[in-house]
Design a protein around this motif. Sequence first.
Motif, PDB file in Angstrom:
ATOM      1  N   LEU A 256       0.839  -1.193   0.000  1.00  0.00           N
ATOM      2  CA  LEU A 256       0.000   0.000   0.000  1.00  0.00           C
ATOM      3  C   LEU A 256       0.877   1.246   0.000  1.00  0.00           C
ATOM      4  O   LEU A 256       1.767   1.388   0.849  1.00  0.00           O
ATOM      5  CB  LEU A 256      -0.908   0.015   1.225  1.00  0.00           C
ATOM      6  N   LEU A 257       0.618   2.141  -0.942  1.00  0.00           N
ATOM      7  CA  LEU A 257       1.327   3.419  -1.038  1.00  0.00           C
ATOM      8  C   LEU A 257       0.419   4.539  -0.549  1.00  0.00           C
ATOM      9  O   LEU A 257      -0.755   4.614  -0.926  1.00  0.00           O
ATOM     10  CB  LEU A 257       1.722   3.706  -2.492  1.00  0.00           C
ATOM     11  N   TRP A 258       0.977   5.410   0.301  1.00  0.00           N
ATOM     12  CA  TRP A 258       0.341   6.692   0.570  1.00  0.00           C
ATOM     13  C   TRP A 258       0.913   7.703  -0.413  1.00  0.00           C
ATOM     14  O   TRP A 258       2.134   7.891  -0.496  1.00  0.00           O
ATOM     15  CB  TRP A 258       0.660   7.183   1.977  1.00  0.00           C
ATOM     16  N   ASP A 259       0.035   8.371  -1.161  1.00  0.00           N
ATOM     17  CA  ASP A 259       0.442   9.458  -2.056  1.00  0.00           C
ATOM     18  C   ASP A 259      -0.072  10.748  -1.430  1.00  0.00           C
ATOM     19  O   ASP A 259      -1.257  11.087  -1.542  1.00  0.00           O
ATOM     20  CB  ASP A 259      -0.164   9.236  -3.443  1.00  0.00           C
ATOM     21  N   VAL A 260       0.804  11.455  -0.733  1.00  0.00           N
ATOM     22  CA  VAL A 260       0.415  12.620   0.065  1.00  0.00           C
ATOM     23  C   VAL A 260       0.555  13.877  -0.785  1.00  0.00           C
ATOM     24  O   VAL A 260       1.657  14.223  -1.223  1.00  0.00           O
ATOM     25  CB  VAL A 260       1.275  12.725   1.343  1.00  0.00           C
ATOM     26  N   GLY A 261      -0.559  14.556  -1.018  1.00  0.00           N
ATOM     27  CA  GLY A 261      -0.585  15.654  -1.974  1.00  0.00           C
ATOM     28  C   GLY A 261      -0.666  15.072  -3.365  1.00  0.00           C
ATOM     29  O   GLY A 261       0.193  15.323  -4.212  1.00  0.00           O
ATOM     30  N   ALA A 262      -1.727  14.287  -3.620  1.00  0.00           N
ATOM     31  CA  ALA A 262      -1.779  13.432  -4.812  1.00  0.00           C
ATOM     32  C   ALA A 262      -1.818  14.215  -6.118  1.00  0.00           C
ATOM     33  O   ALA A 262      -1.346  13.724  -7.145  1.00  0.00           O
ATOM     34  CB  ALA A 262      -2.992  12.502  -4.725  1.00  0.00           C
ATOM     35  N   GLY A 263      -2.394  15.437  -6.115  1.00  0.00           N
ATOM     36  CA  GLY A 263      -2.469  16.200  -7.357  1.00  0.00           C
ATOM     37  C   GLY A 263      -3.268  15.453  -8.409  1.00  0.00           C
ATOM     38  O   GLY A 263      -4.428  15.119  -8.217  1.00  0.00           O
ATOM     39  N   SER A 264      -2.645  15.138  -9.525  1.00  0.00           N
ATOM     40  CA  SER A 264      -3.302  14.390 -10.601  1.00  0.00           C
ATOM     41  C   SER A 264      -3.290  12.884 -10.358  1.00  0.00           C
ATOM     42  O   SER A 264      -3.881  12.130 -11.136  1.00  0.00           O
ATOM     43  CB  SER A 264      -2.614  14.686 -11.930  1.00  0.00           C
ATOM     44  N   GLY A 265      -2.611  12.432  -9.318  1.00  0.00           N
ATOM     45  CA  GLY A 265      -2.581  11.010  -8.979  1.00  0.00           C
ATOM     46  C   GLY A 265      -1.546  10.189  -9.714  1.00  0.00           C
ATOM     47  O   GLY A 265      -1.545   8.960  -9.615  1.00  0.00           O
ATOM     48  N   SER A 266      -0.627  10.841 -10.431  1.00  0.00           N
ATOM     49  CA  SER A 266       0.248  10.106 -11.351  1.00  0.00           C
ATOM     50  C   SER A 266       1.149   9.091 -10.661  1.00  0.00           C
ATOM     51  O   SER A 266       1.324   7.968 -11.153  1.00  0.00           O
ATOM     52  CB  SER A 266       1.090  11.086 -12.174  1.00  0.00           C
ATOM     53  N   VAL A 267       1.748   9.444  -9.525  1.00  0.00           N
ATOM     54  CA  VAL A 267       2.677   8.525  -8.863  1.00  0.00           C
ATOM     55  C   VAL A 267       1.933   7.290  -8.354  1.00  0.00           C
ATOM     56  O   VAL A 267       2.362   6.145  -8.559  1.00  0.00           O
ATOM     57  CB  VAL A 267       3.428   9.242  -7.721  1.00  0.00           C
ATOM     58  N   GLY A 268       0.785   7.506  -7.703  1.00  0.00           N
ATOM     59  CA  GLY A 268       0.020   6.370  -7.201  1.00  0.00           C
ATOM     60  C   GLY A 268      -0.523   5.491  -8.301  1.00  0.00           C
ATOM     61  O   GLY A 268      -0.583   4.262  -8.168  1.00  0.00           O
ATOM     62  N   ILE A 269      -0.927   6.092  -9.409  1.00  0.00           N
ATOM     63  CA  ILE A 269      -1.442   5.322 -10.541  1.00  0.00           C
ATOM     64  C   ILE A 269      -0.343   4.443 -11.126  1.00  0.00           C
ATOM     65  O   ILE A 269      -0.554   3.246 -11.387  1.00  0.00           O
ATOM     66  CB  ILE A 269      -2.019   6.272 -11.601  1.00  0.00           C
ATOM     67  N   GLU A 270       0.841   4.993 -11.307  1.00  0.00           N
ATOM     68  CA  GLU A 270       1.916   4.195 -11.909  1.00  0.00           C
ATOM     69  C   GLU A 270       2.481   3.173 -10.928  1.00  0.00           C
ATOM     70  O   GLU A 270       3.003   2.132 -11.341  1.00  0.00           O
ATOM     71  CB  GLU A 270       2.994   5.118 -12.473  1.00  0.00           C
ATOM     72  N   TRP A 271       2.374   3.436  -9.639  1.00  0.00           N
ATOM     73  CA  TRP A 271       2.691   2.420  -8.630  1.00  0.00           C
ATOM     74  C   TRP A 271       1.810   1.190  -8.859  1.00  0.00           C
ATOM     75  O   TRP A 271       2.299   0.055  -8.853  1.00  0.00           O
ATOM     76  CB  TRP A 271       2.465   3.029  -7.239  1.00  0.00           C
ATOM     77  N   CYS A 272       0.519   1.384  -9.090  1.00  0.00           N
ATOM     78  CA  CYS A 272      -0.405   0.273  -9.285  1.00  0.00           C
ATOM     79  C   CYS A 272      -0.254  -0.377 -10.662  1.00  0.00           C
ATOM     80  O   CYS A 272      -0.426  -1.589 -10.798  1.00  0.00           O
ATOM     81  CB  CYS A 272      -1.845   0.748  -9.086  1.00  0.00           C
ATOM     82  N   ARG A 273       0.049   0.406 -11.671  1.00  0.00           N
ATOM     83  CA  ARG A 273       0.261  -0.187 -12.996  1.00  0.00           C
ATOM     84  C   ARG A 273       1.511  -1.062 -13.017  1.00  0.00           C
ATOM     85  O   ARG A 273       1.573  -2.066 -13.732  1.00  0.00           O
ATOM     86  CB  ARG A 273       0.386   0.919 -14.054  1.00  0.00           C
ATOM     87  N   ALA A 274       2.527  -0.682 -12.233  1.00  0.00           N
ATOM     88  CA  ALA A 274       3.776  -1.446 -12.224  1.00  0.00           C
ATOM     89  C   ALA A 274       3.636  -2.776 -11.493  1.00  0.00           C
ATOM     90  O   ALA A 274       4.332  -3.739 -11.816  1.00  0.00           O
ATOM     91  CB  ALA A 274       4.884  -0.616 -11.580  1.00  0.00           C
ATOM     92  N   GLU A 275       2.741  -2.844 -10.502  1.00  0.00           N
ATOM     93  CA  GLU A 275       2.568  -4.059  -9.694  1.00  0.00           C
ATOM     94  C   GLU A 275       1.065  -4.343  -9.555  1.00  0.00           C
ATOM     95  O   GLU A 275       0.340  -3.602  -8.890  1.00  0.00           O
ATOM     96  CB  GLU A 275       3.208  -3.883  -8.305  1.00  0.00           C
ATOM     97  N   PRO A 276       0.577  -5.410 -10.194  1.00  0.00           N
ATOM     98  CA  PRO A 276      -0.877  -5.630 -10.281  1.00  0.00           C
ATOM     99  C   PRO A 276      -1.580  -5.932  -8.967  1.00  0.00           C
ATOM    100  O   PRO A 276      -2.809  -5.906  -8.923  1.00  0.00           O
ATOM    101  CB  PRO A 276      -0.997  -6.811 -11.251  1.00  0.00           C
ATOM    102  N   THR A 277      -0.843  -6.204  -7.895  1.00  0.00           N
ATOM    103  CA  THR A 277      -1.504  -6.443  -6.608  1.00  0.00           C
ATOM    104  C   THR A 277      -1.330  -5.274  -5.644  1.00  0.00           C
ATOM    105  O   THR A 277      -1.814  -5.340  -4.511  1.00  0.00           O
ATOM    106  CB  THR A 277      -0.955  -7.718  -5.946  1.00  0.00           C
ATOM    107  N   ALA A 278      -0.642  -4.216  -6.068  1.00  0.00           N
ATOM    108  CA  ALA A 278      -0.402  -3.067  -5.196  1.00  0.00           C
ATOM    109  C   ALA A 278      -1.627  -2.160  -5.150  1.00  0.00           C
ATOM    110  O   ALA A 278      -2.494  -2.193  -6.032  1.00  0.00           O
ATOM    111  CB  ALA A 278       0.815  -2.281  -5.675  1.00  0.00           C
TER     112      ALA A 278
END
Length: 406
Positions: A256-278
Amino acid sequence: MSAPVQVVGIGADGWAGLGPAARTAIADARSLLGSPRQLGLVPAEATAADRHAWPSPLRDAYATTLPALADAGGLAVLASGDPMLHGVGATLADRLGPGRLRVHPHVSAFQLACARLGWAAATVELVSAVARPADVVATQLQPGRRLVAYVTGRDGAARLAAALRERAHGASTLVVAERLGAPDERVTRTTAAAFDGDADPLHLVAVEVRPDHAGVPLLPRTPGLPDEAYAHDGQLTKRDVRAITLAALAPVPHALLWDVGAGSGSVGIEWCRAEPTARTLGFEPDPVRAARARENARTLGVPDRVEIREGRAPDALAQAPAPDAVFVGGAVSVPGVLDAAWSALAPGGRLVANAVTVESEQAVIVARAAHGGRLVRIQLAHADAVGAFTAMRPALPITQWAVRKP
């Protein structure tokens, strides 16, 4: 030792397709649990077991019906195909413990689809859109990829085709396979652009991915998608910095990633795209940006694994589930944010903070002095026009603090 629960995979070919051990498990059962369709595949003379259809919603059945029947002994549960491949078997193992199960797998619909199409199964991606939006297919849209998608409802194939068309992949080959393994199975080859009909409730979809034209952006699962892949108002971790940031965050299974100050969500989205169970839990105080981040997650195929909460750090972090990794992008200099993130991390957790301003850089320098880690200055420059010539125009430097909690 509690009585074992027999989990029997059954295909569209019904009783005729079951092996001796699976037939014996059903014949000896005192209770038989399954969907109405699955129960209908077992002849009346095959077993004297009491038959129980899964009630709705299923979560209530897991809490009441399942434990009661399991504890009474002699329970056999019917599952579609291979129970441990996107089936009820994995859920039963979580609920009852794998030691209580005796699993009798059948040939899966995925295997049957690959066999009918002549595809090497090891090279084909399996995607489940069962109880999930069809948008999840977006993570697989790379030219030349072959995938098999499990869907539900008569409109399952149509919803998947619409998701492909929305993302400029209507040219993709679409194979709708209905009632695979049954005497009346049907396999229809078409394209996502051409298909917009219903199918038998028991069907899946095979796809050979093909973009509509050469100008469709490449969206691999590796971090660093083009900035144009996101709707944003400028609050975006840019492509090159994003790739460096994801490398430091190190996506791993079930994290589980916390994306603090998510903005457009790009970092959290690519975290999940890189690992299908994240999974990602993003925090964004601006409701317009929060809504935009959710839409970006849908468009890029991870709507069910990215949650965006509207709230301001550090207060919004207080009731959140503990993270395995934290990215702080838009709130580095806010008092208490880095301290709260560090406190929430379990041992082995990773924290990455990107500082742009003098104030935020000072915050990460102080944090590094307290907790260790690595400071990196990221300095990028991009080619830009200067009159009739081209020069490298530098971007604002980024100071990145990356640390792993001991």
